[in-house]
Design an enzyme around this catalytic site. Structure first.
Site, PDB file in Angstrom:
ATOM      1  N   HIS A  41       0.863  -1.190   0.000  1.00 45.60           N
ATOM      2  CA  HIS A  41       0.000   0.000   0.000  1.00 45.60           C
ATOM      3  C   HIS A  41       0.895   1.233   0.000  1.00 45.60           C
ATOM      4  O   HIS A  41       2.135   1.109  -0.045  1.00 45.60           O
ATOM      5  CB  HIS A  41      -0.945  -0.036   1.206  1.00 45.60           C
ATOM      6  N   HIS A  44       4.005   1.365   2.263  1.00 45.90           N
ATOM      7  CA  HIS A  44       5.201   0.691   1.747  1.00 45.90           C
ATOM      8  C   HIS A  44       5.853   1.534   0.641  1.00 45.90           C
ATOM      9  O   HIS A  44       7.083   1.654   0.579  1.00 45.90           O
ATOM     10  CB  HIS A  44       4.835  -0.671   1.138  1.00 45.90           C
ATOM     11  N   GLU A 155       7.915   3.834  10.864  1.00 44.66           N
ATOM     12  CA  GLU A 155       7.615   4.119  12.284  1.00 44.66           C
ATOM     13  C   GLU A 155       6.262   3.539  12.680  1.00 44.66           C
ATOM     14  O   GLU A 155       5.933   3.499  13.862  1.00 44.66           O
ATOM     15  CB  GLU A 155       7.637   5.630  12.537  1.00 44.66           C
ATOM     16  N   ASP A 157       5.580   0.582  12.757  1.00 45.51           N
ATOM     17  CA  ASP A 157       6.007  -0.505  13.660  1.00 45.51           C
ATOM     18  C   ASP A 157       7.191   0.037  14.460  1.00 45.51           C
ATOM     19  O   ASP A 157       8.330  -0.371  14.246  1.00 45.51           O
ATOM     20  CB  ASP A 157       6.393  -1.731  12.832  1.00 45.51           C
ATOM     21  N   GLN A 160       9.412  -2.266  16.458  1.00 50.94           N
ATOM     22  CA  GLN A 160      10.205  -3.065  15.513  1.00 50.94           C
ATOM     23  C   GLN A 160      11.402  -2.258  14.994  1.00 50.94           C
ATOM     24  O   GLN A 160      12.526  -2.773  14.893  1.00 50.94           O
ATOM     25  CB  GLN A 160       9.304  -3.473  14.345  1.00 50.94           C
ATOM     26  N   LEU A 191      -2.122   3.234   7.452  1.00 55.93           N
ATOM     27  CA  LEU A 191      -2.261   2.203   6.422  1.00 55.93           C
ATOM     28  C   LEU A 191      -1.617   0.917   6.920  1.00 55.93           C
ATOM     29  O   LEU A 191      -0.563   0.943   7.549  1.00 55.93           O
ATOM     30  CB  LEU A 191      -1.583   2.632   5.124  1.00 55.93           C
ATOM     31  N   SER A 192      -2.275  -0.194   6.633  1.00 58.00           N
ATOM     32  CA  SER A 192      -1.753  -1.501   7.028  1.00 58.00           C
ATOM     33  C   SER A 192      -2.321  -2.544   6.077  1.00 58.00           C
ATOM     34  O   SER A 192      -3.484  -2.434   5.650  1.00 58.00           O
ATOM     35  CB  SER A 192      -2.195  -1.819   8.461  1.00 58.00           C
TER      36      SER A 192
HETATM   37  P1  AMP Z   1       4.886  -5.068   6.562  1.00 56.76           P
HETATM   38  O1  AMP Z   1       4.693  -5.443   5.122  1.00 56.76           O
HETATM   39  O2  AMP Z   1       3.621  -4.788   7.295  1.00 56.76           O
HETATM   40  O3  AMP Z   1       5.839  -5.998   7.290  1.00 56.76           O
HETATM   41  O4  AMP Z   1       5.630  -3.665   6.537  1.00 56.76           O
HETATM   42  C1  AMP Z   1       6.825  -3.492   5.823  1.00 56.76           C
HETATM   43  C2  AMP Z   1       7.404  -2.153   6.168  1.00 56.76           C
HETATM   44  O5  AMP Z   1       6.471  -1.123   5.831  1.00 56.76           O
HETATM   45  C3  AMP Z   1       7.698  -1.989   7.671  1.00 56.76           C
HETATM   46  O6  AMP Z   1       8.916  -1.283   7.817  1.00 56.76           O
HETATM   47  C4  AMP Z   1       6.520  -1.177   8.136  1.00 56.76           C
HETATM   48  O7  AMP Z   1       6.792  -0.413   9.294  1.00 56.76           O
HETATM   49  C5  AMP Z   1       6.281  -0.284   6.943  1.00 56.76           C
HETATM   50  N1  AMP Z   1       4.911   0.247   6.952  1.00 56.76           N
HETATM   51  C6  AMP Z   1       3.758  -0.469   7.038  1.00 56.76           C
HETATM   52  N2  AMP Z   1       2.700   0.362   7.075  1.00 56.76           N
HETATM   53  C7  AMP Z   1       3.197   1.624   7.030  1.00 56.76           C
HETATM   54  C8  AMP Z   1       2.601   2.921   7.052  1.00 56.76           C
HETATM   55  N3  AMP Z   1       1.303   3.102   7.142  1.00 56.76           N
HETATM   56  N4  AMP Z   1       3.423   4.000   6.987  1.00 56.76           N
HETATM   57  C9  AMP Z   1       4.765   3.838   6.906  1.00 56.76           C
HETATM   58  N5  AMP Z   1       5.382   2.646   6.883  1.00 56.76           N
HETATM   59  C10 AMP Z   1       4.618   1.551   6.944  1.00 56.76           C
END
Ligand code: AMP
Length: 289
Positions: A41, A44, A155, A157, A160, A191-192
């Protein structure tokens, strides 16, 4: 120079990844790494934008890391869309997608686990035992596999990001770890990839989560006590229909020491929350300064 004219190379093995990285290195390129679990999204993609600012070559990894999911968590249901991800990353000028199979990362006999002490005792580490061991192990492996100059983590996470910064320092990994701001929907929802689980009604409740955090930050800035502010915020979340609150806490932004009574004037404090709406777990955090 970013790769705007051609599709990213997609590689599935560590050998191919290293071969490409070695070629780039010989050509004097700087390399940035963006680890993800896919279902990409705008959050990322914002990391990819930052990566382009730091390096001529950008690698995005897509790997749903099984070792960071606990029993009963959503590993099997986790959204997957490699074709869609590929199109988004192509439009974003990414040079290489590393999308390994599980066996490439964890072959039979794999027996090593990285534990970062201290930072992982609280917040998500407390309610998701073993989660950060899984994160630390996969990230250490990806950093070692890519040997990039920089790696970008969101940030969103925040805990993390601190764990990864710590492990890369402790393990003498030369890749520089860079944090990136949280990208949000118009109503503040971070966003997630997991937001797709939310039904229409749940999505409305989710929109209140960040509003409650923002109100809490405002009240703290006005000098209200931490206990009163957190109590009110929890009541608000429940009132809006949040199913469960895993935690709602204020902690130091560098070492996660808790603040429970007052904030020091120079506090680098952040508010951290994790909630369930139905079966969907959401996290968020904000600076208080
Ligand atoms: P994930 O695919 O959820 O493991 O996330 C991959 C990377 O994208 C991690 O470093 C997350 O912190 C970052 N990330 C996920 N959602 C967001 C967001 N809404 N804003 C900024 N970074 C994000």
């Amino acid at each position: 120079m970013s790769n705007t004219s051609s599709s990213p190379i997609v590689v599935r093995t560590i050998g191919e990844l290293r071969e490409t990285v070695d070629t780039w290195r010989r050509d004097g390129e700087k390399i940035a790494l963006v680890p993800t679990m896919g279902a990409l999204h705008e959050g990322h993609l914002s990391l990819v934008d930052i990566a382009h600012k730091h390096a001529g070559k950008v690698i995005v990894t897509i790997f749903i890391n099984p070792t960071q999911f606990g029993p009963g968590e959503d590993l099997d249901a986790y959204p997957r869309d490699e074709a869609g991800d590929r199109a988004k990353l192509s439009a974003q000028g990414v040079d290489l997608i590393f999308a390994p199979e599980r066996n490439e990362i964890y072959p039979p006999g794999f027996a090593t686990r990285i534990t970062v002490d201290g930072l992982t005792d609280c917040l998500c580490g407390r309610v998701r035992p073993g989660h950060f061991d899984g994160v630390a192990t996969i990230v250490a492996k990806l950093l070692n596999q890519a040997r990039a100059d920089v790696a970008i983590f969101g940030e969103k996470d925040f805990q993390q990001l601190l764990v990864i910064t710590r492990l890369s320092y402790d393990l003498d990994i030369s890749t520089k770890i860079i944090g990136a701001p949280i990208i949000r929907e118009a109503d503040g929802l971070a966003l997630s990839s997991r937001n797709v689980y939310l039904s229409g009604d749940e999505r409305k409740i989710a929109g209140r989560f960040n509003q409650v955090l923002r109100d809490a930050v405002e009240a703290l800035k006005q000098g209200q006590s931490i206990g009163a502010v957190l109590g009110k915020a929890q009541a608000e979340l429940k009132r809006h229909g949040v199913t469960r609150i895993d935690y709602l806490e204020i902690r130091d932004a560098q070492n996660l020491t808790p603040y429970t009574i007052t904030l020091a004037p120079d506090a680098r404090a952040r508010i951290f929350g994790a909630i369930f709406i139905g079966k969907t777990r959401l996290i968020d955090n904000m600076a208080i300064a």
